[in-house]
Scaffold this motif. Sequence first.
Motif, short mmCIF file in Angstrom:
data_model
loop_
_atom_site.label_atom_id
_atom_site.label_comp_id
_atom_site.label_asym_id
_atom_site.label_seq_id
_atom_site.Cartn_x
_atom_site.Cartn_y
_atom_site.Cartn_z
N LYS A 162 0.85 -1.19 0.00
CA LYS A 162 0.00 0.00 0.00
C LYS A 162 0.89 1.24 0.00
N LEU A 163 0.76 2.05 -1.05
CA LEU A 163 1.61 3.24 -1.21
C LEU A 163 0.77 4.50 -1.20
N ASN A 164 1.35 5.57 -0.62
CA ASN A 164 0.67 6.87 -0.68
C ASN A 164 1.01 7.55 -2.00
N THR A 165 0.49 8.75 -2.21
CA THR A 165 0.68 9.44 -3.48
C THR A 165 2.15 9.67 -3.81
N THR A 166 2.92 10.11 -2.82
CA THR A 166 4.36 10.36 -3.04
C THR A 166 5.09 9.07 -3.38
N GLU A 167 4.76 8.01 -2.65
CA GLU A 167 5.42 6.72 -2.88
C GLU A 167 5.06 6.13 -4.25
N ILE A 168 3.86 6.39 -4.71
CA ILE A 168 3.47 5.94 -6.05
C ILE A 168 4.32 6.66 -7.10
N ASP A 169 4.58 7.96 -6.88
CA ASP A 169 5.43 8.71 -7.80
C ASP A 169 6.85 8.14 -7.81
N ILE A 170 7.34 7.76 -6.62
CA ILE A 170 8.68 7.17 -6.53
C ILE A 170 8.71 5.84 -7.29
N PHE A 171 7.67 5.04 -7.10
CA PHE A 171 7.59 3.74 -7.76
C PHE A 171 7.61 3.90 -9.29
N HIS A 172 6.81 4.81 -9.81
CA HIS A 172 6.74 5.01 -11.26
C HIS A 172 8.08 5.48 -11.82
N TYR A 173 8.77 6.34 -11.09
CA TYR A 173 10.06 6.83 -11.55
C TYR A 173 11.07 5.69 -11.58
N ILE A 174 11.12 4.89 -10.50
CA ILE A 174 12.07 3.79 -10.43
C ILE A 174 11.77 2.73 -11.49
N SER A 175 10.48 2.46 -11.71
CA SER A 175 10.10 1.46 -12.72
C SER A 175 10.57 1.85 -14.10
N LYS A 176 10.49 3.16 -14.42
CA LYS A 176 10.88 3.64 -15.74
C LYS A 176 12.39 3.84 -15.87
N ASN A 177 13.08 3.96 -14.73
CA ASN A 177 14.52 4.24 -14.75
C ASN A 177 15.29 3.28 -13.86
N SER A 178 14.86 2.01 -13.82
CA SER A 178 15.43 1.05 -12.87
C SER A 178 16.94 0.87 -13.05
N SER A 179 17.41 0.77 -14.29
CA SER A 179 18.85 0.57 -14.53
C SER A 179 19.65 1.76 -14.04
N LYS A 180 19.09 2.96 -14.17
CA LYS A 180 19.76 4.19 -13.73
C LYS A 180 19.77 4.29 -12.21
N VAL A 181 18.63 3.98 -11.58
CA VAL A 181 18.49 4.11 -10.13
C VAL A 181 19.43 3.15 -9.41
N CYS A 182 19.75 2.01 -10.04
CA CYS A 182 20.65 1.02 -9.42
C CYS A 182 21.98 1.64 -9.01
N PHE A 183 22.38 2.73 -9.66
CA PHE A 183 23.69 3.34 -9.40
C PHE A 183 23.57 4.76 -8.83
N MET A 184 22.37 5.13 -8.39
CA MET A 184 22.16 6.45 -7.80
C MET A 184 22.17 6.35 -6.27
N THR A 185 22.75 7.36 -5.64
CA THR A 185 22.67 7.44 -4.18
C THR A 185 21.29 7.95 -3.81
N ILE A 186 20.94 7.84 -2.54
CA ILE A 186 19.63 8.30 -2.10
C ILE A 186 19.53 9.82 -2.24
N ARG A 187 20.66 10.50 -2.09
CA ARG A 187 20.65 11.96 -2.25
C ARG A 187 20.43 12.33 -3.72
N GLU A 188 21.08 11.61 -4.63
CA GLU A 188 20.89 11.88 -6.06
C GLU A 188 19.45 11.63 -6.49
N LEU A 189 18.86 10.56 -5.97
CA LEU A 189 17.47 10.25 -6.30
C LEU A 189 16.54 11.30 -5.72
N SER A 190 16.85 11.74 -4.52
CA SER A 190 16.04 12.77 -3.86
C SER A 190 16.07 14.08 -4.65
#
Length: 249
Positions: A9-37
């Motif tokens: 169960k995800l809130n609105t912000t978490e759904i946005d995070i999920f959609h971004y990661i799903s579309k950019n999964s290969s990129k996110v694998c090498f991003m720090t939490i600060r870079e993603l933020s």
Amino acid sequence: MLFLDYSPKLNTTEIDIFHYISKNSSKVCFMTIRELSEEMHIGQTSIWRFCKKFECEGYSDFRFKLRQYVKEKKKRAISEAIDETALISFLHQTTEEFIGNRIQEASKELIDKEIIIFLGWGASKIIADYGAYYFSSIFNFSLSVANPLANPISNISGETAKKVGIIAMSMSGESPKVIRNLEYFTDLGTTIVSITNSDKNSISNISDVNIPIYVSIEMNLTADITSHVPAIFLIEKLAKNIAILQKSS
């Protein structure tokens, strides 16, 4: 959802995070939490909470699992891709003398038959259904029978059986249901032609003529996803070859 087998169960912000990661999964694998933020303009705390909902201790754990997920996804994509080279290789084989002779032998065995019965099980049953339709359109009356032993057609006389031709479809050549049905027709002296992946299996051994395909067997976990394009091609080639022989006779 991603590497989970359920949807948390995800809130609105978490759904946005999920959609971004799903579309950019290969990129996110090498991003720090600060870079993603910074990339998403979302606080690191929100990302950390998102990771917790995906059964991870933190962002580092989430990123590790995401890498494994992306790696497995790429493997599946490779295994599920159609191998055009294998199909091209098969088409070349059909022009060679060995396969050509088998097709010619099968054609001569079936040319005088009044009825052609197709047998198959599982995915091969679907190909058998197509074969019956195609043969009826080009060569002669044909039908696909799922289980002749439980069908009135199993009561045909020995004389009638000689006017029947069987085409058995089985990639493995070891389908127990198909073998059991073929043994019945063998006792009646019915002509049997089989299309299997090789000429060394139980079904080919009890056939009058076997036409082997010789393609690589493909599995997806426990499911057989081997291409049936070669089998369809052989059915069409066989039907047309018989039609040509009939016109020339």
